[in-house]
Design a protein around this motif. Sequence first.
Motif, PDB file in Angstrom:
ATOM      1  N   LYS A   8       0.850  -1.203   0.000  1.00 18.27           N
ATOM      2  CA  LYS A   8       0.000   0.000   0.000  1.00 18.27           C
ATOM      3  C   LYS A   8       0.880   1.245   0.000  1.00 18.27           C
ATOM      4  O   LYS A   8       1.933   1.277   0.615  1.00 18.27           O
ATOM      5  CB  LYS A   8      -0.907   0.021   1.231  1.00 18.27           C
ATOM      6  CG  LYS A   8      -1.954  -1.058   1.223  1.00 18.27           C
ATOM      7  CD  LYS A   8      -2.935  -0.846   2.342  1.00 18.27           C
ATOM      8  CE  LYS A   8      -4.065  -1.863   2.243  1.00 18.27           C
ATOM      9  NZ  LYS A   8      -5.098  -1.607   3.242  1.00 18.27           N
ATOM     10  N   LYS A   9       0.392   2.262  -0.696  1.00 17.64           N
ATOM     11  CA  LYS A   9       1.075   3.558  -0.687  1.00 17.64           C
ATOM     12  C   LYS A   9       0.529   4.341   0.511  1.00 17.64           C
ATOM     13  O   LYS A   9      -0.406   5.131   0.399  1.00 17.64           O
ATOM     14  CB  LYS A   9       0.862   4.306  -1.997  1.00 17.64           C
ATOM     15  CG  LYS A   9       1.744   5.529  -2.088  1.00 17.64           C
ATOM     16  CD  LYS A   9       1.775   6.088  -3.494  1.00 17.64           C
ATOM     17  CE  LYS A   9       2.677   7.285  -3.534  1.00 17.64           C
ATOM     18  NZ  LYS A   9       2.008   8.518  -3.151  1.00 17.64           N
ATOM     19  N   ARG A  10       1.127   4.033   1.654  1.00 15.52           N
ATOM     20  CA  ARG A  10       0.645   4.602   2.912  1.00 15.52           C
ATOM     21  C   ARG A  10       1.762   4.488   3.947  1.00 15.52           C
ATOM     22  O   ARG A  10       2.540   3.558   3.927  1.00 15.52           O
ATOM     23  CB  ARG A  10      -0.572   3.792   3.362  1.00 15.52           C
ATOM     24  CG  ARG A  10      -1.167   4.259   4.655  1.00 15.52           C
ATOM     25  CD  ARG A  10      -2.337   3.415   5.067  1.00 15.52           C
ATOM     26  NE  ARG A  10      -3.448   3.634   4.161  1.00 15.52           N
ATOM     27  CZ  ARG A  10      -4.547   2.906   4.177  1.00 15.52           C
ATOM     28  NH1 ARG A  10      -4.680   1.913   5.016  1.00 15.52           N
ATOM     29  NH2 ARG A  10      -5.529   3.171   3.351  1.00 15.52           N
ATOM     30  N   GLY A  11       1.793   5.408   4.871  1.00  8.53           N
ATOM     31  CA  GLY A  11       2.774   5.353   5.948  1.00  8.53           C
ATOM     32  C   GLY A  11       2.530   4.157   6.849  1.00  8.53           C
ATOM     33  O   GLY A  11       1.388   3.757   7.067  1.00  8.53           O
ATOM     34  N   ILE A  12       3.593   3.604   7.370  1.00  3.34           N
ATOM     35  CA  ILE A  12       3.502   2.376   8.154  1.00  3.34           C
ATOM     36  C   ILE A  12       2.651   2.513   9.406  1.00  3.34           C
ATOM     37  O   ILE A  12       1.986   1.573   9.815  1.00  3.34           O
ATOM     38  CB  ILE A  12       4.905   1.837   8.507  1.00  3.34           C
ATOM     39  CG1 ILE A  12       4.785   0.443   9.116  1.00  3.34           C
ATOM     40  CG2 ILE A  12       5.660   2.765   9.429  1.00  3.34           C
ATOM     41  CD1 ILE A  12       5.858  -0.483   8.719  1.00  3.34           C
ATOM     42  N   THR A  13       2.614   3.688  10.005  1.00  4.25           N
ATOM     43  CA  THR A  13       1.856   3.841  11.246  1.00  4.25           C
ATOM     44  C   THR A  13       0.349   3.900  10.999  1.00  4.25           C
ATOM     45  O   THR A  13      -0.424   3.849  11.949  1.00  4.25           O
ATOM     46  CB  THR A  13       2.288   5.105  12.020  1.00  4.25           C
ATOM     47  OG1 THR A  13       2.063   6.254  11.207  1.00  4.25           O
ATOM     48  CG2 THR A  13       3.755   5.012  12.425  1.00  4.25           C
ATOM     49  N   SER A  14      -0.083   3.968   9.749  1.00  5.80           N
ATOM     50  CA  SER A  14      -1.512   4.046   9.456  1.00  5.80           C
ATOM     51  C   SER A  14      -2.030   2.827   8.692  1.00  5.80           C
ATOM     52  O   SER A  14      -3.071   2.900   8.046  1.00  5.80           O
ATOM     53  CB  SER A  14      -1.810   5.325   8.665  1.00  5.80           C
ATOM     54  OG  SER A  14      -1.160   5.282   7.413  1.00  5.80           O
ATOM     55  N   LEU A  15      -1.341   1.696   8.788  1.00  3.78           N
ATOM     56  CA  LEU A  15      -1.758   0.512   8.037  1.00  3.78           C
ATOM     57  C   LEU A  15      -2.937  -0.227   8.673  1.00  3.78           C
ATOM     58  O   LEU A  15      -3.600  -1.010   8.013  1.00  3.78           O
ATOM     59  CB  LEU A  15      -0.580  -0.457   7.863  1.00  3.78           C
ATOM     60  CG  LEU A  15       0.524   0.013   6.939  1.00  3.78           C
ATOM     61  CD1 LEU A  15       1.658  -1.007   6.928  1.00  3.78           C
ATOM     62  CD2 LEU A  15      -0.003   0.252   5.532  1.00  3.78           C
ATOM     63  N   GLY A  16      -3.168  -0.028   9.964  1.00  2.00           N
ATOM     64  CA  GLY A  16      -4.277  -0.704  10.621  1.00  2.00           C
ATOM     65  C   GLY A  16      -4.033  -2.191  10.861  1.00  2.00           C
ATOM     66  O   GLY A  16      -4.978  -2.971  10.933  1.00  2.00           O
ATOM     67  N   THR A  17      -2.770  -2.597  11.000  1.00  5.33           N
ATOM     68  CA  THR A  17      -2.431  -3.992  11.247  1.00  5.33           C
ATOM     69  C   THR A  17      -2.227  -4.240  12.745  1.00  5.33           C
ATOM     70  O   THR A  17      -2.006  -3.303  13.513  1.00  5.33           O
ATOM     71  CB  THR A  17      -1.154  -4.376  10.476  1.00  5.33           C
ATOM     72  OG1 THR A  17      -0.117  -3.433  10.787  1.00  5.33           O
ATOM     73  CG2 THR A  17      -1.401  -4.381   8.968  1.00  5.33           C
ATOM     74  N   ASP A  18      -2.294  -5.514  13.150  1.00  3.08           N
ATOM     75  CA  ASP A  18      -2.094  -5.869  14.562  1.00  3.08           C
ATOM     76  C   ASP A  18      -0.692  -5.518  15.036  1.00  3.08           C
ATOM     77  O   ASP A  18      -0.493  -5.143  16.185  1.00  3.08           O
ATOM     78  CB  ASP A  18      -2.320  -7.368  14.778  1.00  3.08           C
ATOM     79  CG  ASP A  18      -3.761  -7.796  14.581  1.00  3.08           C
ATOM     80  OD1 ASP A  18      -4.667  -6.951  14.707  1.00  3.08           O
ATOM     81  OD2 ASP A  18      -3.981  -8.990  14.291  1.00  3.08           O
ATOM     82  N   ALA A  19       0.281  -5.701  14.163  1.00  2.07           N
ATOM     83  CA  ALA A  19       1.678  -5.375  14.485  1.00  2.07           C
ATOM     84  C   ALA A  19       2.260  -4.572  13.333  1.00  2.07           C
ATOM     85  O   ALA A  19       1.853  -4.741  12.187  1.00  2.07           O
ATOM     86  CB  ALA A  19       2.492  -6.649  14.683  1.00  2.07           C
ATOM     87  N   ILE A  20       3.185  -3.687  13.675  1.00  7.45           N
ATOM     88  CA  ILE A  20       3.973  -3.027  12.634  1.00  7.45           C
ATOM     89  C   ILE A  20       5.436  -3.294  12.943  1.00  7.45           C
ATOM     90  O   ILE A  20       5.824  -3.493  14.090  1.00  7.45           O
ATOM     91  CB  ILE A  20       3.702  -1.512  12.493  1.00  7.45           C
ATOM     92  CG1 ILE A  20       4.111  -0.745  13.733  1.00  7.45           C
ATOM     93  CG2 ILE A  20       2.256  -1.247  12.120  1.00  7.45           C
ATOM     94  CD1 ILE A  20       4.162   0.752  13.507  1.00  7.45           C
ATOM     95  N   VAL A  21       6.233  -3.325  11.893  1.00  7.61           N
ATOM     96  CA  VAL A  21       7.654  -3.609  12.042  1.00  7.61           C
ATOM     97  C   VAL A  21       8.448  -2.325  11.929  1.00  7.61           C
ATOM     98  O   VAL A  21       8.261  -1.536  11.004  1.00  7.61           O
ATOM     99  CB  VAL A  21       8.114  -4.642  10.986  1.00  7.61           C
ATOM    100  CG1 VAL A  21       9.622  -4.867  11.072  1.00  7.61           C
ATOM    101  CG2 VAL A  21       7.354  -5.958  11.168  1.00  7.61           C
ATOM    102  N   ASN A  22       9.313  -2.147  12.896  1.00  8.79           N
ATOM    103  CA  ASN A  22      10.249  -1.031  12.912  1.00  8.79           C
ATOM    104  C   ASN A  22      11.562  -1.526  12.324  1.00  8.79           C
ATOM    105  O   ASN A  22      12.097  -2.545  12.761  1.00  8.79           O
ATOM    106  CB  ASN A  22      10.449  -0.559  14.353  1.00  8.79           C
ATOM    107  CG  ASN A  22      11.532   0.484  14.475  1.00  8.79           C
ATOM    108  OD1 ASN A  22      11.813   1.218  13.540  1.00  8.79           O
ATOM    109  ND2 ASN A  22      12.142   0.555  15.644  1.00  8.79           N
ATOM    110  N   ALA A  23      12.085  -0.831  11.331  1.00  9.40           N
ATOM    111  CA  ALA A  23      13.419  -1.124  10.803  1.00  9.40           C
ATOM    112  C   ALA A  23      14.415  -0.559  11.809  1.00  9.40           C
ATOM    113  O   ALA A  23      14.788   0.608  11.752  1.00  9.40           O
ATOM    114  CB  ALA A  23      13.589  -0.494   9.420  1.00  9.40           C
ATOM    115  N   ALA A  24      14.787  -1.396  12.760  1.00 16.90           N
ATOM    116  CA  ALA A  24      15.533  -0.965  13.938  1.00 16.90           C
ATOM    117  C   ALA A  24      17.042  -1.035  13.744  1.00 16.90           C
ATOM    118  O   ALA A  24      17.536  -1.714  12.853  1.00 16.90           O
ATOM    119  CB  ALA A  24      15.136  -1.841  15.134  1.00 16.90           C
ATOM    120  N   ASN A  25      17.736  -0.359  14.637  1.00 17.72           N
ATOM    121  CA  ASN A  25      19.186  -0.505  14.743  1.00 17.72           C
ATOM    122  C   ASN A  25      19.479  -1.495  15.872  1.00 17.72           C
ATOM    123  O   ASN A  25      18.608  -1.796  16.685  1.00 17.72           O
ATOM    124  CB  ASN A  25      19.865   0.853  14.963  1.00 17.72           C
ATOM    125  CG  ASN A  25      19.315   1.579  16.183  1.00 17.72           C
ATOM    126  OD1 ASN A  25      19.456   1.129  17.316  1.00 17.72           O
ATOM    127  ND2 ASN A  25      18.661   2.714  15.953  1.00 17.72           N
TER     128      ASN A  25
END
Length: 172
Positions: A8-25
């Motif tokens: 989806k062409k949408r920001g990750i924080t607005s996907l409406g999923t149970d979990a979101i993944v952070n590209a972490a360090n």
Amino acid sequence: MNSSIEIKKRGITSLGTDAIVNAANKWLQEGGGVCGIIFKVAGSKELQIACDRYGYCDTGDAVITPAFNLRAKYIIHAVGPVWQGGDHGEEELLKSAYRRSLELAVENGCTSIGFPLISAGIFMYPLEEAWKVALTSCKEFIDEHKDTSIRIVFGVIDDNIHAKGNSILQKI
């Protein structure tokens, strides 16, 4: 079971999923890019305290925290590899980061997960290769877990990245 992959062409924080993944360090510290946005929306202070409980995460692995102020239930912090030319195990480490994220989501009762394109930003993984690894890793997970239903959504905001991902998704 009915699992799916979509972009989806949408920001990750607005996907409406149970979990979101952070590209972490590796140190699970608030960073820039997608990581910085997730921290800001979730609540930087609370999320940093939760990450500090882990302290560190190996490349290719992931950890899970509450999502605090996000609509999601959880944030999965996945550490992808920094691109070093492709001869330093980057592909296997990136596959592992996706797989571990999906495992954590399922273990925690999630039926949907939102991903950024891990390692393709400041970690400089080439765009086409990053998409191929991301999408094939997710497809392999679905194929290996036929008894699990999970909706996998990639959230991207750049037109070129979105188009490239959809082109590769149609081929797998």
